[in-house]
Design a protein around this motif. Structure first.
Motif, PDB file in Angstrom:
ATOM      1  N   GLU A 147      -3.310 -35.652   9.443  1.00 52.14           N
ATOM      2  CA  GLU A 147      -4.572 -35.033   9.030  1.00 52.14           C
ATOM      3  C   GLU A 147      -5.719 -35.564   9.884  1.00 52.14           C
ATOM      4  O   GLU A 147      -6.652 -34.823  10.202  1.00 52.14           O
ATOM      5  CB  GLU A 147      -4.850 -35.300   7.557  1.00 52.14           C
ATOM      6  N   ILE A 161      -5.891 -33.549  13.002  1.00 54.37           N
ATOM      7  CA  ILE A 161      -6.479 -32.233  12.731  1.00 54.37           C
ATOM      8  C   ILE A 161      -7.996 -32.367  12.625  1.00 54.37           C
ATOM      9  O   ILE A 161      -8.748 -31.610  13.250  1.00 54.37           O
ATOM     10  CB  ILE A 161      -5.897 -31.617  11.437  1.00 54.37           C
ATOM     11  N   ARG A 162      -8.458 -33.341  11.842  1.00 53.35           N
ATOM     12  CA  ARG A 162      -9.903 -33.559  11.677  1.00 53.35           C
ATOM     13  C   ARG A 162     -10.582 -33.863  13.011  1.00 53.35           C
ATOM     14  O   ARG A 162     -11.660 -33.343  13.299  1.00 53.35           O
ATOM     15  CB  ARG A 162     -10.170 -34.693  10.684  1.00 53.35           C
ATOM     16  N   SER A 173      -5.351 -25.770   3.871  1.00 49.15           N
ATOM     17  CA  SER A 173      -6.127 -26.990   4.027  1.00 49.15           C
ATOM     18  C   SER A 173      -5.775 -27.684   5.352  1.00 49.15           C
ATOM     19  O   SER A 173      -4.799 -27.328   6.023  1.00 49.15           O
ATOM     20  CB  SER A 173      -5.821 -27.947   2.880  1.00 49.15           C
ATOM     21  N   GLU A 174      -6.570 -28.710   5.676  1.00 49.73           N
ATOM     22  CA  GLU A 174      -6.245 -29.538   6.834  1.00 49.73           C
ATOM     23  C   GLU A 174      -4.878 -30.183   6.632  1.00 49.73           C
ATOM     24  O   GLU A 174      -4.101 -30.311   7.575  1.00 49.73           O
ATOM     25  CB  GLU A 174      -7.305 -30.627   7.040  1.00 49.73           C
ATOM     26  N   ARG A 196      -7.081 -21.828   9.998  1.00 52.24           N
ATOM     27  CA  ARG A 196      -6.914 -22.354   8.633  1.00 52.24           C
ATOM     28  C   ARG A 196      -7.566 -21.435   7.605  1.00 52.24           C
ATOM     29  O   ARG A 196      -6.992 -21.159   6.558  1.00 52.24           O
ATOM     30  CB  ARG A 196      -7.532 -23.755   8.520  1.00 52.24           C
ATOM     31  N   GLU A 223     -10.809 -30.545  14.937  1.00 48.27           N
ATOM     32  CA  GLU A 223     -11.667 -29.559  14.274  1.00 48.27           C
ATOM     33  C   GLU A 223     -13.137 -29.968  14.356  1.00 48.27           C
ATOM     34  O   GLU A 223     -14.009 -29.124  14.328  1.00 48.27           O
ATOM     35  CB  GLU A 223     -11.264 -29.372  12.812  1.00 48.27           C
TER      36      GLU A 223
END
Length: 89
Positions: free
Chosen positions: A35, A38-39, A23-24, A17, A42
């Motif tokens: 999202e 993704i969070r 961005s996410e 990224r 990550e």
């Protein structure tokens, strides 16, 4: 996923990224994932991705298919359905 594997995936997603300057939310759009997904990965919570999530990450990162260890198939139904219902804004 071992701690080392999940840390490697988290680092790879963040570095990707940053290199792309996205961005996410944009990574979520590119991978067709939420999202929240993704969070989760990550932030290295040690979760195993479903095969669908793993394949999306492999594609965007340019990794070989099957290079990310995945969750057992019984967990797939819940997680896959959550990502298929994500908003595509």
């Amino acid at each position: 996923m071992s701690g080392e594997e999940s840390t490697l995936l988290a680092r790879a997603l963040i570095e990707f990224r940053e290199a792309e300057g996205i961005s996410e939310r944009e990574l979520a759009r590119r991978t067709w994932l939420s999202e929240a997904t993704i969070r989760t990965f990550e932030r290295d919570r040690g979760d195993l991705p479903t095969p669908i999530v793993a394949r999306s990450f492999e594609e965007v990162l340019g990794w070989a298919p099957g290079s990310i260890k995945t969750a057992p198939s019984e967990a797939m139904g819940r997680e896959a359905s959550a990502d298929s219902a994500m908003d595509l804004e």
